[in-house]
Design a protein around this motif. Sequence first.
Motif, PDB file in Angstrom:
ATOM      1  N   PRO A   1       9.252  10.075  -4.464  1.00 56.90           N
ATOM      2  CA  PRO A   1       9.747   8.772  -4.906  1.00 56.90           C
ATOM      3  C   PRO A   1       9.754   7.747  -3.776  1.00 56.90           C
ATOM      4  O   PRO A   1      10.296   8.013  -2.714  1.00 56.90           O
ATOM      5  CB  PRO A   1      11.172   9.076  -5.373  1.00 56.90           C
ATOM      6  N   GLY A   2       9.111   6.612  -4.031  1.00 59.37           N
ATOM      7  CA  GLY A   2       8.833   5.669  -2.956  1.00 59.37           C
ATOM      8  C   GLY A   2      10.002   4.824  -2.511  1.00 59.37           C
ATOM      9  O   GLY A   2      10.943   4.569  -3.251  1.00 59.37           O
ATOM     10  N   SER A   3       9.950   4.449  -1.227  1.00 59.09           N
ATOM     11  CA  SER A   3      10.801   3.385  -0.699  1.00 59.09           C
ATOM     12  C   SER A   3       9.986   2.761   0.426  1.00 59.09           C
ATOM     13  O   SER A   3       8.924   3.267   0.771  1.00 59.09           O
ATOM     14  CB  SER A   3      12.127   3.950  -0.190  1.00 59.09           C
ATOM     15  N   VAL A   4      10.479   1.673   0.993  1.00 59.63           N
ATOM     16  CA  VAL A   4       9.675   0.993   2.009  1.00 59.63           C
ATOM     17  C   VAL A   4       9.689   1.794   3.308  1.00 59.63           C
ATOM     18  O   VAL A   4      10.742   2.140   3.831  1.00 59.63           O
ATOM     19  CB  VAL A   4      10.209  -0.433   2.254  1.00 59.63           C
TER      20      VAL A   4
ATOM     21  N   TRP B   1      -3.010   2.829   8.857  1.00 58.50           N
ATOM     22  CA  TRP B   1      -3.625   4.119   8.559  1.00 58.50           C
ATOM     23  C   TRP B   1      -2.729   5.253   9.039  1.00 58.50           C
ATOM     24  O   TRP B   1      -2.492   6.228   8.343  1.00 58.50           O
ATOM     25  CB  TRP B   1      -4.975   4.253   9.283  1.00 58.50           C
ATOM     26  N   PHE B   2      -2.249   5.075  10.263  1.00 62.01           N
ATOM     27  CA  PHE B   2      -1.419   6.102  10.873  1.00 62.01           C
ATOM     28  C   PHE B   2      -0.150   6.328  10.042  1.00 62.01           C
ATOM     29  O   PHE B   2       0.234   7.454   9.746  1.00 62.01           O
ATOM     30  CB  PHE B   2      -1.067   5.679  12.309  1.00 62.01           C
ATOM     31  N   ASP B   3       0.475   5.225   9.637  1.00 61.76           N
ATOM     32  CA  ASP B   3       1.681   5.302   8.803  1.00 61.76           C
ATOM     33  C   ASP B   3       1.416   6.047   7.500  1.00 61.76           C
ATOM     34  O   ASP B   3       2.189   6.891   7.078  1.00 61.76           O
ATOM     35  CB  ASP B   3       2.154   3.889   8.433  1.00 61.76           C
ATOM     36  N   LEU B   4       0.306   5.692   6.872  1.00 61.67           N
ATOM     37  CA  LEU B   4      -0.014   6.268   5.564  1.00 61.67           C
ATOM     38  C   LEU B   4      -0.354   7.737   5.675  1.00 61.67           C
ATOM     39  O   LEU B   4       0.013   8.541   4.830  1.00 61.67           O
ATOM     40  CB  LEU B   4      -1.199   5.529   4.938  1.00 61.67           C
TER      41      LEU B   4
ATOM     42  N   VAL C   1       0.860  -1.179   0.000  1.00 58.39           N
ATOM     43  CA  VAL C   1       0.000   0.000   0.000  1.00 58.39           C
ATOM     44  C   VAL C   1       0.899   1.233   0.000  1.00 58.39           C
ATOM     45  O   VAL C   1       2.035   1.178   0.455  1.00 58.39           O
ATOM     46  CB  VAL C   1      -0.948   0.057   1.220  1.00 58.39           C
ATOM     47  N   GLY C   2       0.369   2.322  -0.517  1.00 52.19           N
ATOM     48  CA  GLY C   2       1.162   3.546  -0.559  1.00 52.19           C
ATOM     49  C   GLY C   2       0.374   4.623  -1.242  1.00 52.19           C
ATOM     50  O   GLY C   2      -0.575   4.322  -1.970  1.00 52.19           O
TER      51      GLY C   2
ATOM     52  N   VAL D   1       3.241  -4.149   3.124  1.00 58.24           N
ATOM     53  CA  VAL D   1       4.370  -3.230   3.022  1.00 58.24           C
ATOM     54  C   VAL D   1       3.823  -1.848   2.724  1.00 58.24           C
ATOM     55  O   VAL D   1       3.032  -1.669   1.806  1.00 58.24           O
ATOM     56  CB  VAL D   1       5.321  -3.677   1.892  1.00 58.24           C
ATOM     57  N   VAL D   2       4.223  -0.871   3.546  1.00 60.34           N
ATOM     58  CA  VAL D   2       3.764   0.500   3.333  1.00 60.34           C
ATOM     59  C   VAL D   2       4.891   1.282   2.680  1.00 60.34           C
ATOM     60  O   VAL D   2       6.026   1.256   3.152  1.00 60.34           O
ATOM     61  CB  VAL D   2       3.380   1.165   4.672  1.00 60.34           C
ATOM     62  N   LEU D   3       4.593   1.963   1.589  1.00 56.73           N
ATOM     63  CA  LEU D   3       5.603   2.759   0.901  1.00 56.73           C
ATOM     64  C   LEU D   3       5.471   4.225   1.290  1.00 56.73           C
ATOM     65  O   LEU D   3       4.388   4.696   1.633  1.00 56.73           O
ATOM     66  CB  LEU D   3       5.459   2.629  -0.621  1.00 56.73           C
ATOM     67  N   THR D   4       6.586   4.933   1.221  1.00 56.02           N
ATOM     68  CA  THR D   4       6.558   6.378   1.461  1.00 56.02           C
ATOM     69  C   THR D   4       5.980   7.060   0.234  1.00 56.02           C
ATOM     70  O   THR D   4       5.854   6.435  -0.817  1.00 56.02           O
ATOM     71  CB  THR D   4       7.973   6.928   1.662  1.00 56.02           C
TER      72      THR D   4
END
Lengths: 287, 258
Positions: B215-218, B249-252, B42-43, B209-212
């Motif tokens: 440009p994404g990373s884990v 949710w909090f991470d995202l 997810v991201g 796995v949550v992406l930033t």
Amino acid sequence: MNTTTATTANTPASEEELAAIAKAVNRQRLVIFLRVALAIFTLTSWELAVRYELIDPFFFSQPSAIYEQLYVWLTEGTAQGPLWRELLVTMEETVLGFLIGSLLGIFCGIALGRNKLAGDVFSIYIKVANAIPRVVLGSIFIIMFGLGMGSKVALAVVMVFFVVFGNAFQGVREADRNLIANAYILGASKRQVTFTVVFPSALSWILASLHVSFGFALVGAVVGEFLGARHGIGLLISTAQGSFNAAGVFASMVVLAVVALAAEYSLTALEDKLLKWRPAQFVEHGM
Amino acid sequence: MPTPVIELTNVSRKFISAQGQVTLALREMSLIVNEGDFCAIVGPTGCGKSTTLGMITGLSPPSTGSVKVFGKPVTGIDPNIGFVFQADAVFPWKSVIDNISIGPIYRGKDSKTAKEMAAEWVRRVGLSGFENHYPHQLSGGMRKRVALAQTFINEPKILLMDEPFAALDVQTRALMQEELLGLWSEKKASVVFVTHDIEEAIALADRVVVLTKGPGSVKSSYEIPLARPRDVSQARYSDEFVHLSKQIWFDLKGEVQI
Ligand SMILES: Nc1ncnc2c1ncn2[C@@H]1O[C@H](COP(=O)(O)OP(=O)(O)OP(=O)(O)O)[C@@H](O)[C@H]1O
Ligand SMILES: [Mg+2]
């Protein structure tokens, strides 16, 4: 009217449905009526304008004279022979040129379109080739192939080739990247992608170009005959021109128009058959 | 020791446009998916999820870093990979049955066998009666199901899915999720499943796995300890599920704040 009975056979059509169908049928009739009316109006005004000396029949001829000319050609034949034979010659040149030109065009367009570098290099030349008036080549073909059928076919081929080639090439380039990627992942080889993805996507472009290019093939054949020939509608036109016979020129045009219209109908039928997977461009209301 | 089937190590991906404009889609991304794992990603939108899947298939190579599938660097398209595209990718000129049977045909099956296999899949994705329809005559959700059947019929060992159920209604989605889980446990494929829907990710996956943001990373990775086999429609009411869902949710939220 068949539609109405078919609908009622399946499900009893409601009042609104019937009304909608009737409306659609009426509209269809109106269109046909207006088409015929427009033709009659144009021809009558033309005839009358000549009779009342508003325009000069020496340049513009008149419908009745064109009709007489056609009648004479049909019953007594032309100065070169029976009309059908002249037409057959022109048709043979046109159809041959059309077939050779479009097959070559489709083949080269797809081959080049599939090759990125070759495509980038050639795309500019395709634009140039499409822009220059290719009819001029007719003179060269007469010199090369003489007065026979070869020079006319060659000119028709050249006229057709670039149009079909350009469209096939563009169609290949516009093929959906996602579909191609999907095919590769599903296990297709490059060849399979060409035949099962690229060609079908390019097909609507190619068929669209065939409409235009049949007309071009006809132009090629007629201009070729015009420049020098022993038979054909083009020669008929050039003979009529030589004897200041405007009715003869117009009558030839009528003959060509009928041919073009018939070809257009067959091509549309072919297109509908090959592209039946495509959503309808518009849905007739109530049909 | 589980064997890794997909290994991304410090992968970055730049897109360079014809005008020379550079977009960095992924930055130093590392991800390992083990054999038989169901991994959900997810991201935020545009963070490079589709790009990641594209690199695993071999369709678009990374700019730097290494991508390995079955322990070998990716050089081309691996026949063991199945990919359900985010965009509509069924062939519009082929009927439903022809769309589904195309994979086996590409892979050398004769058309009769392929059609028989496809008929079975038509039934499994609930499209019986629509075999001879063209894609434009189907709804968006039905087209998606054609795409799923098209991929599943090849029985891929690695299944990559890019928001496959986003276009489906709730009921069909639940059905397809069950079907996917059934298939996965039966064939023991490894799955990478991209989604916007956190609950869907938790309900299906072993690991989320949550992406930033791009440009994404884990950013973080969560093991999902819910028992198998799972009932997708019921799982979401357990305390564990709710807790995980809040965490993710909090991470995202931290990533999408503007
Ligand atoms: N072919 C391309 N050319 C240029 N830039 C691209 C290309 N493909 C993707 N990008 C860029 O890379 C970034 C990541 O794109 P990607 O499609 O991987 O996002 P995503 O995470 O799948 O988003 P979404 O959830 O909306 O599908 C975006 O900024 C996008 O603009
Ligand atoms: Mg995406």
